[in-house]
Design an enzyme around this catalytic site. Structure first.
Site, PDB file in Angstrom:
ATOM      1  N   PRO A  91       0.654  -0.989   0.016  1.00 23.17           N
ATOM      2  CA  PRO A  91      -0.087  -0.012  -0.110  1.00 23.17           C
ATOM      3  C   PRO A  91       0.757   1.181  -0.058  1.00 23.17           C
ATOM      4  CG  PRO A  91       0.061  -0.854   2.083  1.00 23.17           C
ATOM      5  CD  PRO A  91       0.690  -1.839   1.301  1.00 23.17           C
ATOM      6  N   SER A 120      -4.251   1.513  -0.807  1.00 26.07           N
ATOM      7  CA  SER A 120      -4.060   2.234   0.385  1.00 26.07           C
ATOM      8  C   SER A 120      -5.324   3.021   0.831  1.00 26.07           C
ATOM      9  CB  SER A 120      -2.983   3.231   0.060  1.00 26.07           C
ATOM     10  OG  SER A 120      -2.780   4.234   1.252  1.00 26.07           O
ATOM     11  N   TYR A 143      -6.516   2.253   7.748  1.00 24.38           N
ATOM     12  CA  TYR A 143      -5.928   2.972   8.831  1.00 24.38           C
ATOM     13  C   TYR A 143      -7.342   3.493   9.740  1.00 24.38           C
ATOM     14  CZ  TYR A 143      -1.447   4.427   6.882  1.00 24.38           C
ATOM     15  OH  TYR A 143      -0.348   4.615   6.603  1.00 24.38           O
ATOM     16  N   THR A 169      -2.772  -1.074   9.223  1.00 22.49           N
ATOM     17  CA  THR A 169      -1.436  -0.388   9.728  1.00 22.49           C
ATOM     18  C   THR A 169      -1.515   0.485  10.927  1.00 22.49           C
ATOM     19  OG1 THR A 169      -1.104  -0.314   7.242  1.00 22.49           O
ATOM     20  CG2 THR A 169       0.102   1.147   8.633  1.00 22.49           C
ATOM     21  N   LYS A 244       0.260  -4.481  10.180  1.00 23.47           N
ATOM     22  CA  LYS A 244       1.464  -3.979   9.181  1.00 23.47           C
ATOM     23  C   LYS A 244       2.251  -3.020  10.139  1.00 23.47           C
ATOM     24  CE  LYS A 244       2.809  -1.862   4.813  1.00 23.47           C
ATOM     25  NZ  LYS A 244       3.678  -1.052   5.348  1.00 23.47           N
ATOM     26  N   HIS A 268       7.593   0.802   7.720  1.00 18.52           N
ATOM     27  CA  HIS A 268       6.872   1.743   7.056  1.00 18.52           C
ATOM     28  C   HIS A 268       7.676   2.494   5.780  1.00 18.52           C
ATOM     29  CE1 HIS A 268       2.816   3.560   7.273  1.00 18.52           C
ATOM     30  NE2 HIS A 268       3.238   4.501   6.806  1.00 18.52           N
ATOM     31  N   GLY A 301      12.589  -1.467   1.028  1.00 20.73           N
ATOM     32  CA  GLY A 301      13.697  -1.477  -0.074  1.00 20.73           C
ATOM     33  C   GLY A 301      13.771  -2.269  -1.204  1.00 20.73           C
ATOM     34  N   GLY A 322       7.036  -1.407  -2.767  1.00 22.12           N
ATOM     35  CA  GLY A 322       6.388  -0.061  -2.479  1.00 22.12           C
ATOM     36  C   GLY A 322       6.828   0.745  -3.525  1.00 22.12           C
TER      37      GLY A 322
END
Length: 373
Positions: A91, A120, A143, A169, A244, A268, A301, A322
């Site tokens: 997301p 998201s 969220y 999250t 998450k 995150h 990453g 991501g």
């Protein structure tokens, strides 16, 4: 100084794209500098963004000889759900910063590559629009909103739109400034907004304005998620609920014991607590804490198939990508994202074949080597 020239999105794959990571190098030429600074930057001084890259780079892969991998494949089962490969799209907020079609094109690419997209809450297209553009394999990142009735409405909308899991999250109750975005004077453009949240009360419930109050302890953190919120969300839906933002083994074990379906081990993307470790560095300890069969996802990453392989070897069942999806989106829209996924999957297959791993289940820590520095 004249403004940099920004190339419009392409309608074909650039000839110089040789691997998935090439999209990261091209992205600055296809996004306004402020947009790129916002997407690529992390919180504070960017220590945790750098930690993600460092953690991945410290491992090497053992090639193995004389292994028969002719029956090989990348299929996995994740919390009872079949997936063609262990790559998911993490997301990420505001895809429209990278491309005018935003989440719509990302969803199309996910559908074309049989990839699960985690949409998201802070999307620039609604969760319903995103769902209608993609296939059946989609999850929704949730969220918690200040009012439970608004959170519940958002949850019901995700269920009605056919999302198959909820990714709650919980690791970013305080948004630390992105110094790169500040330096670039980033602001959301008028046509980019968190459209899923329209009509909801999203003002913080606690201001921390009393005598001696901290705007963090008595302010932002008073509205932070708690254990009662975890139990409440699980009680309100029949969908699998993932959590998450987990980095500590004790938190991981407690969430498993609470009945959470699975965990996303993540800092995150370096956009929460600056100085937090990479999820990759803590992944083995979290795997040990939750046991061998509990579902774990990793993000942070990842830019290559070898990065995917390393995360799987260190204990992840699946890996979410991501920023790289937005870089590919900026270059060539849905075609770029689909091509990026194809390249990552092929790069993973090459690593598996050369390391003697015919299936994802064959990938273990024995496949990795850490050189002395």
């Amino acid at each position: 100084m004249s403004a940099p020239t920004i190339s419009p999105p392409l309608h074909s794959i650039p000839a110089d794209i040789r691997n998935a990571q090439d999209y990261a190098a091209l992205a600055p030429h296809f996004m306004p500098p402020a947009h790129y600074a916002y997407i690529s930057g992390g919180s504070g001084h960017g220590q945790s963004v750098a930690a993600n890259q460092t953690a991945l780079a410290q491992w090497a892969l053992y090639p193995r000889l004389l292994r028969d991998v002719s029956h090989g494949h990348t299929r996995i089962t994740l919390a009872g759900e079949e997936h063609a490969h262990p790559l998911l799209l993490a997301p990420v907020a505001f895809h429209k910063l990278a491309h005018a079609h935003g989440e719509i094109d990302t969803a199309r690419a996910a559908d074309a590559t049989d990839t699960c997209m985690i949409a998201s809450t802070q999307s620039s297209y609604t969760l319903e629009e995103t769902a209608s553009a993609g296939g059946a394999r989609r999850w929704f990142q949730l969220y918690l909103l200040p009012r439970r009735e608004d959170t519940l409405d958002l949850l019901r909308r995700a269920e009605a739109a056919g999302y198959r899991a909820i990714v709650l999250t919980v690791d970013a109750p305080i948004q630390v400034a992105n110094r790169r975005a500040l330096a670039a004077q980033f602001q959301l453009p008028p046509d980019v907004a968190p459209v899923n949240l329209r009509g909801y009360d999203i003002a913080p419930r606690y201001a921390g304005n009393g005598p001696g109050d901290s705007r963090f302890f008595q302010g932002a953190m008073r509205g932070a998620p708690g254990w009662d919120d975890i139990h409440w969300v699980m009680s309100q839906t029949r969908l699998p609920v993932w959590v998450k933002g987990v980095l500590h083994p004790d938190d991981a074990a407690a969430l498993r014991d609470a009945g959470v379906t699975g965990l996303a081990v993540s800092n995150h993307g370096g956009r929460s607590l600056d100085g937090a470790p990479s999820g990759l560095d803590v992944l083995p300890a979290i795997r040990a804490a939750v046991g061998p069969d509990y579902p774990l996802m990793y993000d942070g990453g990842v830019q290559s198939g070898s990065d995917l392989f390393k995360a799987l070897a260190l204990g992840a069942n699946a890996v979410a990508v991501g920023r790289l999806q937005l870089y590919a989106l900026s270059v060539a829209g849905a075609l770029g994202v689909a091509h990026m996924v194809k390249l990552l999957r092929e790069e993973l297959e090459i690593c598996m074949a050369m390391a003697g791993c015919a299936t994802v289940a064959d990938i273990t820590g024995k496949a990795l080597f850490k050189p002395a520095r």
